[in-house]
Design an enzyme around this catalytic site. Structure first.
Site, PDB file in Angstrom:
ATOM      1  CG  ASN A  28      -1.921   1.200   1.102  1.00  0.00           C
ATOM      2  OD1 ASN A  28      -2.174   2.038   1.946  1.00  0.00           O
ATOM      3  ND2 ASN A  28      -2.767   1.054   0.041  1.00  0.00           N
ATOM      4  CG  ASP A  31       4.244  10.719  -2.630  1.00  0.00           C
ATOM      5  OD1 ASP A  31       4.134   9.711  -3.595  1.00  0.00           O
ATOM      6  OD2 ASP A  31       3.424  11.557  -2.859  1.00  0.00           O
ATOM      7  CG  HIS A  33       5.846   3.038   1.731  1.00  0.00           C
ATOM      8  ND1 HIS A  33       4.597   3.089   1.559  1.00  0.00           N
ATOM      9  CD2 HIS A  33       6.053   2.051   2.575  1.00  0.00           C
ATOM     10  CE1 HIS A  33       3.988   2.422   2.684  1.00  0.00           C
ATOM     11  NE2 HIS A  33       4.903   1.860   3.460  1.00  0.00           N
ATOM     12  CG  ASP A 147       6.729   2.901  11.992  1.00  0.00           C
ATOM     13  OD1 ASP A 147       5.505   2.974  12.375  1.00  0.00           O
ATOM     14  OD2 ASP A 147       6.678   2.697  10.478  1.00  0.00           O
TER      15      ASP A 147
HETATM   16  O1  PAF Z   1       7.183  -0.867   8.876  1.00  0.00           O
HETATM   17  C1  PAF Z   1       6.866  -1.870   8.329  1.00  0.00           C
HETATM   18  O2  PAF Z   1       6.117  -1.640   7.305  1.00  0.00           O
HETATM   19  C2  PAF Z   1       6.761  -3.172   9.145  1.00  0.00           C
HETATM   20  O3  PAF Z   1       6.873  -3.057  10.350  1.00  0.00           O
HETATM   21  C3  PAF Z   1       8.052  -4.233   8.539  1.00  0.00           C
HETATM   22  C4  PAF Z   1       9.283  -3.139   9.065  1.00  0.00           C
HETATM   23  C5  PAF Z   1       7.883  -3.884   6.913  1.00  0.00           C
HETATM   24  C6  PAF Z   1       8.027  -5.362   8.886  1.00  0.00           C
HETATM   25  O4  PAF Z   1       6.800  -5.869   8.610  1.00  0.00           O
END
Ligand code: PAF
Length: 279
Positions: A28, A31, A33, A147
Site C-alpha cells: 500500500n 510517497d 515509502h 516508526d
Molecule cells: O514498518 C513496516 O512496514 C513493517 O513493520 C516492516 C518493517 C515492513 C516489517 O513487517
C-alpha cells in the site's frame, strides 16, 4: 523489475551482490515509502524492496484482514523508482512451517509505548525483519523514522546480533498540513483526515513549550492528551522520552539538554495513528 516470491529464487537472483540495499514494506505504497526507495538508491545497488503483510505483528483484534493491499498499483510505483527486485513472498513462502523461533526484544525497549499497547508487536516485527534480512542479505537497509521505536529496536537487534547490515534512518514524509503519511491514513473519513494533523500539532506544541523553558514533562504530556481527548481522539500515550533509549528523562537529563523525542499514539474514530517529533 523482477518480482520474486520464492526465497531460493531470490537468493539466486542476488548471489554475489555485496551492496544490496533493502527496503522492507507491507505494501500500500505512498510517497513516504517512495522517499525510502530514493534514499536507498543513494546507499547501495541494487535496490530490493519487499511487500509482505506480516501476520506475526498483528494482534488478534487488529487490522490484518483489512490491511490495505494494493499490489498492482505498488508494482507500478516501484518500477518508476528503479527498484531492481521486488520480493513479495506469500505466507507459505516466508512461513512454510509455523515460525516457532522468534526474536524477543528486551522488555525495557519492546514492552513500552507501542509495545505496551500492542503486545507482541515488536516480536513480530523483529522476527520478520531478521528473516527478510536472511533472505535478502542486504549490506544496507532503510527504515522510516515515523516508526521511531521500531527503527531503534531494529538498530539494536542488528548491533547485538552483529548483522552485516547497516541500518539507515529516513525522515518522516509529511503531507502539506503536517500529517505523517501512513497506509492506515486510508481508513480516515474526509472529516477525520481534516482533523488528523492535530496529532502532529500537539507534538509541535510540546517542542515549542520546552524550547521556551517549560520542562514539566508530565504536565506537557497530560495537557497534550487532554487536548486530543477534547477533540474526540482516544490517545494511548503522549510521551516525552530520551532519544537514546526511549526512557523518561530525569531532572538531570533535562538540565543537561539531553536529546529528546516526543512520541504519540491515538485513535481517531477506528484509525490508530502514531507520530513523533525530535526535540
Ligand atoms: O514498518 C513496516 O512496514 C513493517 O513493520 C516492516 C518493517 C515492513 C516489517 O513487517
Amino acid at each position: 523489475m523482477k518480482i520474486i516470491s520464492s526465497i531460493d529464487e531470490l537468493r539466486d537472483q542476488l548471489r554475489g551482490q555485496l551492496r544490496t540495499v533493502f527496503v522492507p514494506t507491507m505494501g500500500n505504497l505512498h510517497d513516504g515509502h517512495l522517499s525510502l526507495m530514493r534514499l536507498a538508491r543513494k546507499h547501495g545497488d541494487p535496490v530490493v524492496a519487499s511487500i509482505f503483510v506480516n501476520r506475526l505483528q498483528f494482534g488478534p483484534n487488529e487490522d490484518f484482514d483489512k490491511y490495505p493491499r494494493t499490489f498492482a498499483a505498488d508494482i507500478e510505483k516501484l518500477e518508476k523508482e528503479g527498484v531492481y527486485v521486488l520480493f513479495a513472498p506469500t505466507e507459505k513462502d516466508l512461513y512454510p512451517e509455523p515460525q516457532e523461533f522468534r526474536v524477543q526484544p528486551p522488555a525495557d525497549l519492546g514492552n513500552i509505548l507501542e509495545g505496551e499497547f500492542r503486545p507482541g508487536f515488536f516480536t513480530g516485527v523483529t522476527t520478520v525483519v531478521l528473516k527478510l534480512f536472511s533472505c535478502v542479505q542486504p549490506g544496507v537497509a532503510v527504515f522510516g523514522k515515523k516508526d521511531y521505536q521500531q527503527l531503534m529496536i531494529i538498530r539494536n537487534m542488528a548491533r547485538q546480533f552483529a548483522l552485516p547490515t547497516q541500518i539507515i534512518a529516513a525522515e518522516t514524509y509529511r503531507a502539506k498540513d503536517g500529517l505523517a503519511l501512513s497506509s492506515r491514513n486510508s481508513y480516515l473519513s474526509e472529516q477525520e483526515r481534516a482533523e488528523a494533523p492535530a496529532l502532529f500539532r500537539e507534538l509541535n506544541n510540546i517542542a515549542d513549550e520546552m524550547r521556551k523553558g517549560n520542562l514539566d514533562v508530565s504536565l506537557l504530556q497530560n495537557n497534550a492528551m487532554q487536548h486530543l481527548k477534547d477533540r474526540s481522539w482516544h490517545p494511548d500515550y503522549v510521551a516525552i522520552r530520551k532519544r537514546v533509549d526511549l526512557q523518561p528523562p530525569t531532572a538531570g537529563d533535562l538540565a543537561q539538554d539531553e536529546p529528546l523525542v516526543t512520541l504519540a499514539a491515538a485513535k481517531l474514530g477506528v484509525t490508530r495513528l502514531i507520530d513523533n517529533l525530535e526535540i
